[in-house]
Design a protein around this motif. Structure first.
Motif, mmCIF file in Angstrom:
data_model
loop_
_atom_site.group_PDB
_atom_site.id
_atom_site.type_symbol
_atom_site.label_atom_id
_atom_site.label_comp_id
_atom_site.label_asym_id
_atom_site.label_seq_id
_atom_site.Cartn_x
_atom_site.Cartn_y
_atom_site.Cartn_z
ATOM 1 N N GLY A 132 0.773 -1.231 0.000
ATOM 2 C CA GLY A 132 0.000 0.000 0.000
ATOM 3 C C GLY A 132 0.804 1.280 0.000
ATOM 4 N N ARG A 133 2.115 1.175 -0.213
ATOM 5 C CA ARG A 133 2.881 2.417 -0.335
ATOM 6 C C ARG A 133 4.062 2.237 -1.286
ATOM 7 N NH1 ARG A 133 7.306 3.166 2.948
ATOM 8 N NH2 ARG A 133 7.892 1.423 4.261
ATOM 9 N N TRP A 134 4.600 3.374 -1.696
ATOM 10 C CA TRP A 134 5.740 3.354 -2.611
ATOM 11 C C TRP A 134 6.998 3.099 -1.807
ATOM 12 C CZ3 TRP A 134 4.165 3.001 -7.367
ATOM 13 C CH2 TRP A 134 2.987 3.618 -7.765
ATOM 14 N N TRP B 26 -0.957 6.214 -1.355
ATOM 15 C CA TRP B 26 -0.071 6.034 -2.513
ATOM 16 C C TRP B 26 -0.586 6.785 -3.726
ATOM 17 C CZ3 TRP B 26 -1.501 3.523 -7.057
ATOM 18 C CH2 TRP B 26 -2.626 2.691 -7.014
ATOM 19 N N LEU B 27 -1.882 6.897 -3.835
ATOM 20 C CA LEU B 27 -2.427 7.637 -4.976
ATOM 21 C C LEU B 27 -2.121 9.138 -4.850
ATOM 22 C CD1 LEU B 27 -5.816 5.806 -5.557
ATOM 23 C CD2 LEU B 27 -3.935 6.025 -7.194
ATOM 24 N N ASP B 28 -2.077 9.597 -3.592
ATOM 25 C CA ASP B 28 -1.793 11.021 -3.397
ATOM 26 C C ASP B 28 -0.365 11.379 -3.764
ATOM 27 O OD1 ASP B 28 -4.347 11.534 -2.602
ATOM 28 O OD2 ASP B 28 -3.923 11.441 -0.451
ATOM 29 N N GLU B 29 0.480 10.379 -3.837
ATOM 30 C CA GLU B 29 1.878 10.669 -4.194
ATOM 31 C C GLU B 29 2.109 10.693 -5.697
ATOM 32 O OE1 GLU B 29 5.107 8.932 -1.807
ATOM 33 O OE2 GLU B 29 3.492 8.091 -0.584
ATOM 34 N N VAL B 30 1.079 10.345 -6.449
ATOM 35 C CA VAL B 30 1.191 10.394 -7.906
ATOM 36 C C VAL B 30 0.869 11.813 -8.372
ATOM 37 C CG1 VAL B 30 0.361 9.467 -10.096
ATOM 38 C CG2 VAL B 30 0.527 7.966 -8.087
ATOM 39 N N GLU B 59 -8.689 6.332 -10.553
ATOM 40 C CA GLU B 59 -9.526 5.132 -10.563
ATOM 41 C C GLU B 59 -8.846 3.980 -11.310
ATOM 42 O OE1 GLU B 59 -13.352 6.026 -12.206
ATOM 43 O OE2 GLU B 59 -14.173 4.042 -11.728
ATOM 44 N N ALA B 60 -8.193 4.302 -12.416
ATOM 45 C CA ALA B 60 -7.517 3.267 -13.207
ATOM 46 C C ALA B 60 -6.386 2.639 -12.404
ATOM 47 C CB ALA B 60 -6.994 3.859 -14.516
ATOM 48 N N LEU B 61 -5.634 3.470 -11.705
ATOM 49 C CA LEU B 61 -4.532 2.930 -10.897
ATOM 50 C C LEU B 61 -5.074 2.078 -9.751
ATOM 51 C CD1 LEU B 61 -2.000 5.917 -10.613
ATOM 52 C CD2 LEU B 61 -1.950 3.977 -12.190
ATOM 53 N N ALA B 62 -6.120 2.571 -9.104
ATOM 54 C CA ALA B 62 -6.684 1.827 -7.975
ATOM 55 C C ALA B 62 -7.223 0.477 -8.437
ATOM 56 C CB ALA B 62 -7.788 2.649 -7.312
ATOM 57 N N GLU B 63 -7.905 0.474 -9.582
ATOM 58 C CA GLU B 63 -8.451 -0.793 -10.069
ATOM 59 C C GLU B 63 -7.347 -1.738 -10.540
ATOM 60 O OE1 GLU B 63 -12.095 -0.794 -12.456
ATOM 61 O OE2 GLU B 63 -11.269 -2.458 -13.624
ATOM 62 N N ASP B 101 9.966 11.876 -9.978
ATOM 63 C CA ASP B 101 9.093 13.052 -9.897
ATOM 64 C C ASP B 101 7.654 12.675 -9.597
ATOM 65 O OD1 ASP B 101 11.228 14.699 -10.627
ATOM 66 O OD2 ASP B 101 10.839 14.373 -12.756
ATOM 67 N N GLY B 102 7.355 11.406 -9.623
ATOM 68 C CA GLY B 102 5.999 10.951 -9.344
ATOM 69 C C GLY B 102 5.037 11.180 -10.496
ATOM 70 N N ASP B 103 5.561 11.567 -11.651
ATOM 71 C CA ASP B 103 4.643 11.893 -12.743
ATOM 72 C C ASP B 103 4.654 10.899 -13.897
ATOM 73 O OD1 ASP B 103 7.081 12.583 -13.772
ATOM 74 O OD2 ASP B 103 6.568 14.668 -14.207
ATOM 75 N N VAL B 104 5.312 9.770 -13.716
ATOM 76 C CA VAL B 104 5.215 8.674 -14.685
ATOM 77 C C VAL B 104 5.129 7.363 -13.909
ATOM 78 C CG1 VAL B 104 6.227 7.507 -16.683
ATOM 79 C CG2 VAL B 104 6.673 9.946 -16.337
#
Lengths: 150, 150
Positions: A132-134, B26-30, B59-63, B101-104
């Motif tokens: 659940g984490r990076w 983890w999604l917040d870090e993207v 949503e795509a990442l979570a799924e 950078d968390g962007d890819v």
């Protein structure tokens, strides 16, 4: 690119032996975005690791082909970024690929120093999602402060 | 990701055994862009080829994490795109990586059918710059008309 890539000894220069007239042609097939940029994946031609993703404009792609060294467009500095110009971590480009939509470029590179990331790691993709984490799972190979002091 | 990736037998499910509370973390870090999207590289976990680049939203990442199958966001259709839903060419996701950078994002996948590209080729990066033009160097493995008629 396929990991084995081009046969060894075959260089990028062989790929630029077409007539100079044809250079604009290949650039015209790249689907640059509204800023005139295209994302570029740098993949290690030896280890096949994905090293980084950056941007290129027409000039960066043209210079990459001409010089055989990876050139990008730095959005933050708004200028050409010749990878390794500060760090010494030059990327020799073995081949250049384009995807089916023409909107992503791939450089297959030989990464000098084995470090592509500004954090001093081999690849920028050093975090893996786990529990659940990076989680950072790749080591720092060289202190970035030392890298950029060179 | 490193081509050998996680040890065999270790599945993505092992990576989602953290507490459910940690998922938003983890999604917040993207670093999603202004459209709420992030580019995703799909790399073959076996051959290490870069297969394709597409987009994902939260949503795509979570799924993807929840299902273990690669899910993207289709900009043209403006909906979730569960890779393989029409072609059958599902991607089982072995690991998910994030760049510095968390962007890819990078999905290391097992590509069912060995075909990621809608043209019926293994990879979308089937064109190589050579002699001043983009040359198609990878074969069509399956007629795309047949793929999408399935």
């Amino acid at each position: 690119m396929s990991p084995p890539g081009r046969s060894e000894g075959e260089s990028l220069s062989a790929q630029r032996e077409g007539s100079p007239d044809s250079v604009p042609g290949w650039l015209d097939e790249v689907a640059f975005d509204e800023r005139g940029l295209v994302p570029v994946i740098a993949q290690d031609a030896v280890t096949a690791r994905v090293l980084m993703v950056a941007w290129a404009n027409r000039e960066a792609l043209a210079e990459t082909l001409a010089s055989g060294r990876a050139v990008y467009w730095s959005r933050s500095r708004a200028r050409l970024w010749r990878k390794g110009e500060e760090s010494g971590h030059v990327q020799q480009v073995r081949e250049i690929r384009l995807d089916c939509d023409g909107d992503v470029v791939l450089y297959a590179v030989e990464q000098q120093g084995g470090i592509a990331c500004h954090t001093g790691r081999a690849s920028c993709f050093f975090r893996r999602l786990q529990d659940g984490r990076w989680q950072t799972i790749d080591p720092v190979l060289e202190d970035p402060e030392l890298v950029y002091r060179k």
